[in-house]
Design an enzyme around this catalytic site. Structure first.
Site, PDB file in Angstrom:
ATOM      1  N   LEU A 100       0.812  -1.216   0.000  1.00 17.38           N
ATOM      2  CA  LEU A 100       0.000   0.000   0.000  1.00 17.38           C
ATOM      3  C   LEU A 100       0.845   1.265   0.000  1.00 17.38           C
ATOM      4  O   LEU A 100       1.926   1.317   0.596  1.00 17.38           O
ATOM      5  CB  LEU A 100      -0.912  -0.014   1.227  1.00 17.38           C
ATOM      6  CG  LEU A 100      -1.805  -1.255   1.340  1.00 17.38           C
ATOM      7  CD1 LEU A 100      -2.650  -1.158   2.599  1.00 17.38           C
ATOM      8  CD2 LEU A 100      -2.681  -1.428   0.114  1.00 17.38           C
ATOM      9  N   HIS A 101       0.313   2.276  -0.670  1.00 18.86           N
ATOM     10  CA  HIS A 101       0.951   3.592  -0.679  1.00 18.86           C
ATOM     11  C   HIS A 101      -0.111   4.644  -0.369  1.00 18.86           C
ATOM     12  O   HIS A 101      -1.291   4.310  -0.139  1.00 18.86           O
ATOM     13  CB  HIS A 101       1.639   3.844  -2.025  1.00 18.86           C
ATOM     14  CG  HIS A 101       0.761   3.616  -3.208  1.00 18.86           C
ATOM     15  ND1 HIS A 101      -0.339   4.392  -3.478  1.00 18.86           N
ATOM     16  CD2 HIS A 101       0.803   2.673  -4.186  1.00 18.86           C
ATOM     17  CE1 HIS A 101      -0.922   3.959  -4.575  1.00 18.86           C
ATOM     18  NE2 HIS A 101      -0.258   2.907  -5.022  1.00 18.86           N
ATOM     19  N   HIS A 157      -3.600   4.369  -1.974  1.00 23.32           N
ATOM     20  CA  HIS A 157      -4.548   3.430  -1.355  1.00 23.32           C
ATOM     21  C   HIS A 157      -5.151   4.033  -0.079  1.00 23.32           C
ATOM     22  O   HIS A 157      -6.343   3.892   0.191  1.00 23.32           O
ATOM     23  CB  HIS A 157      -3.851   2.125  -0.960  1.00 23.32           C
ATOM     24  CG  HIS A 157      -3.306   1.331  -2.099  1.00 23.32           C
ATOM     25  ND1 HIS A 157      -1.962   1.180  -2.336  1.00 23.32           N
ATOM     26  CD2 HIS A 157      -3.933   0.621  -3.073  1.00 23.32           C
ATOM     27  CE1 HIS A 157      -1.778   0.412  -3.390  1.00 23.32           C
ATOM     28  NE2 HIS A 157      -2.951   0.054  -3.863  1.00 23.32           N
ATOM     29  N   GLN A 177      -4.856 -11.251 -13.627  1.00 23.41           N
ATOM     30  CA  GLN A 177      -4.728  -9.984 -14.351  1.00 23.41           C
ATOM     31  C   GLN A 177      -3.309  -9.707 -14.815  1.00 23.41           C
ATOM     32  O   GLN A 177      -3.030  -8.633 -15.336  1.00 23.41           O
ATOM     33  CB  GLN A 177      -5.300  -8.828 -13.534  1.00 23.41           C
ATOM     34  CG  GLN A 177      -4.507  -8.434 -12.298  1.00 23.41           C
ATOM     35  CD  GLN A 177      -5.275  -7.417 -11.470  1.00 23.41           C
ATOM     36  OE1 GLN A 177      -6.246  -7.730 -10.793  1.00 23.41           O
ATOM     37  NE2 GLN A 177      -4.845  -6.167 -11.492  1.00 23.41           N
ATOM     38  N   ASP A 215      -5.778   4.396 -12.513  1.00 17.79           N
ATOM     39  CA  ASP A 215      -6.079   3.292 -13.430  1.00 17.79           C
ATOM     40  C   ASP A 215      -7.383   3.620 -14.155  1.00 17.79           C
ATOM     41  O   ASP A 215      -8.439   3.023 -13.888  1.00 17.79           O
ATOM     42  CB  ASP A 215      -6.172   1.980 -12.652  1.00 17.79           C
ATOM     43  CG  ASP A 215      -4.837   1.624 -12.031  1.00 17.79           C
ATOM     44  OD1 ASP A 215      -3.840   1.560 -12.765  1.00 17.79           O
ATOM     45  OD2 ASP A 215      -4.779   1.448 -10.811  1.00 17.79           O
ATOM     46  N   ARG A 218       4.401   0.056  -8.282  1.00 17.30           N
ATOM     47  CA  ARG A 218       5.502  -0.268  -9.195  1.00 17.30           C
ATOM     48  C   ARG A 218       6.607   0.785  -9.171  1.00 17.30           C
ATOM     49  O   ARG A 218       7.687   0.558  -9.728  1.00 17.30           O
ATOM     50  CB  ARG A 218       4.977  -0.444 -10.624  1.00 17.30           C
ATOM     51  CG  ARG A 218       4.111  -1.687 -10.786  1.00 17.30           C
ATOM     52  CD  ARG A 218       3.750  -1.957 -12.229  1.00 17.30           C
ATOM     53  NE  ARG A 218       3.181  -3.285 -12.409  1.00 17.30           N
ATOM     54  CZ  ARG A 218       1.868  -3.572 -12.395  1.00 17.30           C
ATOM     55  NH1 ARG A 218       0.979  -2.616 -12.218  1.00 17.30           N
ATOM     56  NH2 ARG A 218       1.448  -4.816 -12.559  1.00 17.30           N
TER      57      ARG A 218
HETATM   58  O1  PAF Z   1      -6.169  -1.720  -8.877  1.00 19.38           O
HETATM   59  C1  PAF Z   1      -5.803  -2.802  -8.349  1.00 19.38           C
HETATM   60  O2  PAF Z   1      -4.996  -2.831  -7.405  1.00 19.38           O
HETATM   61  C2  PAF Z   1      -6.337  -4.116  -8.887  1.00 19.38           C
HETATM   62  O3  PAF Z   1      -6.511  -4.074 -10.255  1.00 19.38           O
HETATM   63  C3  PAF Z   1      -7.632  -4.564  -8.179  1.00 19.38           C
HETATM   64  C4  PAF Z   1      -8.777  -3.590  -8.440  1.00 19.38           C
HETATM   65  C5  PAF Z   1      -7.397  -4.685  -6.684  1.00 19.38           C
HETATM   66  C6  PAF Z   1      -8.067  -5.936  -8.715  1.00 19.38           C
HETATM   67  O4  PAF Z   1      -7.102  -6.901  -8.467  1.00 19.38           O
END
Ligand code: PAF
Length: 284
Positions: free
Chosen positions: A33-34, A37, A61, A150, A187
């Site tokens: 987490l940053h 979040h 994903q 995102d 990242r």
């Molecule tokens: O944005 C993210 O961290 C991921 O794509 C999510 C929404 C938790 C789904 O794995």
């Protein structure tokens, strides 16, 4: 405030949720987490009586050549940060809890496969939509919080919720940035100091486009060319794409922008791929 409960199974999560009465806000994460979040958590905290956070690095994903194995993880630190934010429920499932042997159901927002990240990362949004749909079914929150960084993910989730009549309200929270404008991302830790300094060019370029738009420039091609020219000034930036797209369909725009636009980009610094965006709001 309740004590933070850490639940590793669907059943345990459901039982813990059943013991709470009041609105639940949900922040799905892949951990590490940053501040971005934590901003989602704070907004959920401000708007809902209870807050749940999931931590699950979702293999579905990641493409075969992507960074699943080296994706950064630090669950003890994440839990400490979330406890300090007063989170009530943590859902921390293992891989088999989400994808048990024999798992075979996937959710795909088809229109999103042909644009932007959907083209460059085949299967990515199928993985995102699938896990988010499953998490929504488990968590049963009234509201769920996602970051604007995102951008295409927010469009995918909104479309999925609409199409499948999922009764969770989607809240999009503005991108949290470092002092030099770099969008917060798990990242970013991959960047060496030189790449990290160079990465400030992303927001600089996006801001320039936003300023030109505010001053009246409406031609999508001109704005795209300006952004490409700014990025080209940074030798460490390997541009994958820059895009000026429709806010809903995410189809590339040519000619005059009339209904606003999403300006987005994907750029590599060494092996690290970063994305970022700004929205050009529709003007009256
Ligand atoms: O944005 C993210 O961290 C991921 O794509 C999510 C929404 C938790 C789904 O794995």
């Amino acid at each position: 405030m309740t004590t933070m409960q850490i639940l590793e199974t669907i059943q345990a999560f459901r039982e813990a949720h059943a013991g709470l009465s009041g609105t639940l806000g949900f922040v799905p994460t892949m951990g590490y987490l940053h501040a971005g979040h934590l901003e989602l958590v704070r907004q959920a905290r401000a708007e809902c009586e209870y807050v749940a956070v999931s931590i699950f690095v979702n293999p579905a994903q990641f493409g075969p050549n992507e960074d699943l194995a080296r994706y950064p993880r630090d669950v003890p630190r994440d839990l400490e940060l979330l406890r300090a934010e007063g989170v009530d429920l943590i859902f921390l499932p293992g891989g088999d809890e989400i994808y048990p042997p024999g798992y075979s159901t996937y959710v795909e927002v088809e229109s999103m496969n042909a644009v932007l990240e959907g083209v460059r990362r085949p299967g990515h949004f199928r993985g995102v939509a699938t896990v988010v749909c499953k998490l929504f079914n488990i968590v049963q929150a009234q509201r769920a919080y996602f970051g604007q960084k995102d951008a295409q993910q927010t469009v995918v989730i909104r479309q999925m919720v609409r199409d499948l009549a999922i009764p969770t309200e989607i809240v999009i929270v503005p991108t949290v940035r470092e002092v030099d404008g770099l969008a917060m991302s798990s990242r970013n830790v991959y960047l060496d100091p030189e790449q990290r300094a160079a990465a400030a060019v992303l927001y600089r370029g996006l801001q320039q486009v936003a300023t030109l738009y505010e001053r009246g420039e409406r031609d999508a091609t001109t704005l795209r060319t300006e952004l490409q020219a700014t990025l080209a000034q940074e030798p460490l930036a390997q541009v994958e794409y820059v895009s000026i797209a429709d806010l809903v369909s995410l189809q590339e725009l040519d000619g005059s922008i009339t209904g606003g636009a999403l300006v987005s980009l994907a750029v590599r610094f060494g092996r690290t791929r970063l994305i970022d965006n700004v929205i050009l709001e529709p003007q009256a």
